[in-house]
Design a protein around this motif. Sequence first.
Motif, PDB file in Angstrom:
ATOM      1  N   THR A 130       0.858  -1.182   0.000  1.00 24.08           N
ATOM      2  CA  THR A 130       0.000   0.000   0.000  1.00 24.08           C
ATOM      3  C   THR A 130       0.893   1.230   0.000  1.00 24.08           C
ATOM      4  O   THR A 130       1.416   1.634   1.051  1.00 24.08           O
ATOM      5  N   PRO A 131       1.119   1.851  -1.155  1.00 23.04           N
ATOM      6  CA  PRO A 131       2.004   3.018  -1.223  1.00 23.04           C
ATOM      7  C   PRO A 131       1.503   4.160  -0.345  1.00 23.04           C
ATOM      8  O   PRO A 131       0.290   4.382  -0.226  1.00 23.04           O
ATOM      9  N   ARG A 132       2.449   4.879   0.259  1.00 19.98           N
ATOM     10  CA  ARG A 132       2.120   6.054   1.062  1.00 19.98           C
ATOM     11  C   ARG A 132       2.816   7.265   0.457  1.00 19.98           C
ATOM     12  O   ARG A 132       4.020   7.202   0.153  1.00 19.98           O
ATOM     13  N   ILE A 133       2.080   8.346   0.273  1.00 28.79           N
ATOM     14  CA  ILE A 133       2.633   9.557  -0.329  1.00 28.79           C
ATOM     15  C   ILE A 133       2.900  10.572   0.776  1.00 28.79           C
ATOM     16  O   ILE A 133       1.998  10.934   1.536  1.00 28.79           O
ATOM     17  N   GLU A 134       4.151  11.029   0.867  1.00 27.47           N
ATOM     18  CA  GLU A 134       4.559  11.955   1.915  1.00 27.47           C
ATOM     19  C   GLU A 134       5.076  13.247   1.291  1.00 27.47           C
ATOM     20  O   GLU A 134       5.693  13.235   0.221  1.00 27.47           O
ATOM     21  N   VAL A 135       4.835  14.354   1.964  1.00 28.10           N
ATOM     22  CA  VAL A 135       5.275  15.661   1.468  1.00 28.10           C
ATOM     23  C   VAL A 135       6.729  15.896   1.854  1.00 28.10           C
ATOM     24  O   VAL A 135       7.114  15.739   3.017  1.00 28.10           O
ATOM     25  N   VAL A 136       7.533  16.263   0.859  1.00 27.81           N
ATOM     26  CA  VAL A 136       8.935  16.613   1.094  1.00 27.81           C
ATOM     27  C   VAL A 136       9.118  18.123   0.966  1.00 27.81           C
ATOM     28  O   VAL A 136       9.773  18.764   1.774  1.00 27.81           O
ATOM     29  N   ALA A 137       8.522  18.709  -0.068  1.00 28.05           N
ATOM     30  CA  ALA A 137       8.581  20.151  -0.307  1.00 28.05           C
ATOM     31  C   ALA A 137       7.367  20.526  -1.150  1.00 28.05           C
ATOM     32  O   ALA A 137       6.580  19.661  -1.560  1.00 28.05           O
ATOM     33  N   ILE A 138       7.211  21.805  -1.422  1.00 28.92           N
ATOM     34  CA  ILE A 138       6.029  22.255  -2.156  1.00 28.92           C
ATOM     35  C   ILE A 138       5.952  21.648  -3.553  1.00 28.92           C
ATOM     36  O   ILE A 138       4.877  21.463  -4.109  1.00 28.92           O
ATOM     37  N   ASP A 139       7.129  21.282  -4.115  1.00 25.89           N
ATOM     38  CA  ASP A 139       7.148  20.698  -5.454  1.00 25.89           C
ATOM     39  C   ASP A 139       7.681  19.270  -5.446  1.00 25.89           C
ATOM     40  O   ASP A 139       8.081  18.745  -6.483  1.00 25.89           O
ATOM     41  N   THR A 140       7.705  18.626  -4.282  1.00 23.42           N
ATOM     42  CA  THR A 140       8.308  17.296  -4.162  1.00 23.42           C
ATOM     43  C   THR A 140       7.491  16.404  -3.233  1.00 23.42           C
ATOM     44  O   THR A 140       7.161  16.809  -2.109  1.00 23.42           O
ATOM     45  N   LEU A 141       7.197  15.193  -3.702  1.00 22.67           N
ATOM     46  CA  LEU A 141       6.513  14.193  -2.892  1.00 22.67           C
ATOM     47  C   LEU A 141       7.366  12.935  -2.808  1.00 22.67           C
ATOM     48  O   LEU A 141       8.105  12.618  -3.737  1.00 22.67           O
ATOM     49  N   MET A 142       7.262  12.239  -1.700  1.00 25.32           N
ATOM     50  CA  MET A 142       7.957  10.972  -1.510  1.00 25.32           C
ATOM     51  C   MET A 142       6.933   9.843  -1.544  1.00 25.32           C
ATOM     52  O   MET A 142       5.961   9.859  -0.803  1.00 25.32           O
ATOM     53  N   VAL A 143       7.151   8.884  -2.431  1.00 29.59           N
ATOM     54  CA  VAL A 143       6.275   7.726  -2.525  1.00 29.59           C
ATOM     55  C   VAL A 143       6.959   6.574  -1.806  1.00 29.59           C
ATOM     56  O   VAL A 143       7.998   6.082  -2.246  1.00 29.59           O
ATOM     57  N   ARG A 144       6.376   6.146  -0.696  1.00 34.41           N
ATOM     58  CA  ARG A 144       6.952   5.054   0.090  1.00 34.41           C
ATOM     59  C   ARG A 144       6.207   3.767  -0.255  1.00 34.41           C
ATOM     60  O   ARG A 144       5.045   3.597   0.096  1.00 34.41           O
ATOM     61  N   LEU A 145       6.924   2.850  -0.933  1.00 33.22           N
ATOM     62  CA  LEU A 145       6.301   1.606  -1.358  1.00 33.22           C
ATOM     63  C   LEU A 145       6.504   0.476  -0.358  1.00 33.22           C
ATOM     64  O   LEU A 145       5.673  -0.424  -0.263  1.00 33.22           O
ATOM     65  N   PHE A 146       7.629   0.507   0.368  1.00 37.90           N
ATOM     66  CA  PHE A 146       7.944  -0.576   1.299  1.00 37.90           C
ATOM     67  C   PHE A 146       8.482   0.003   2.599  1.00 37.90           C
ATOM     68  O   PHE A 146       8.909   1.163   2.659  1.00 37.90           O
TER      69      PHE A 146
END
Length: 228
Positions: free
Chosen positions: A2-18
Amino acid sequence: MTPRIEVVAIDTLMVRLFQRIDEANMPWMLAARQRISTAFGTHLLDLVPSYTTLMVQFALPPSEARALITQALEGLQPDAGSGGRRHEIPVWYHASVGPELPVLAARSGLSEAEVVRVHSERDYPVFALGFAPGFGFMGLVDERLASPRLSTPRKQVAAGSVGIAERQTAAYPAVSPGGWNLIGRTPVRLFDREREGFSLLQPGDRVRFVPVSRSQFLALGGDDEAQP
């Protein structure tokens, strides 16, 4: 997954797959990278894969970027044909250039020759690039070879030095400080400004270290100056 999307910056997201490092992650990471790259097209500024995450930098409103990522990952399946290249990297395993080789042998209960055999008998996926240009984090090494980083890092590690830290292995692309357990050296140039893409290794590639003799190492352009 279940991927989780996290905010890194206003123009950057982190997709955590594992949540944990595992070689089995790589086909999924590569498939996700391809889907996200295709979904964003020219709006994608950067896409950086790592052990368990993908960092996505974009030129879009964050809400649109999040929606694109969610849509791109729906029904995600690994693509058997999406793997990277396979590299055979020659290594001269010797205590003069790999001073922790006898240390790892003593710690593991193996002979130095057995350490070399265990380290070189399998392919390692490249999980990520970092620390220095062209430095590929690879794994996972056999548990018998797993060793913590040196308590005091060296001020200078020779270019091409092959080392182990915990269950990861890597080769230093240039002279730099470092705290990995050194077991040998490769003559291969891992980072070259004249090469397309600069780095020989890319996430998703696989590496097999191939033992060579000192004479073969020197013939391939290796530097056998002892590691300080």
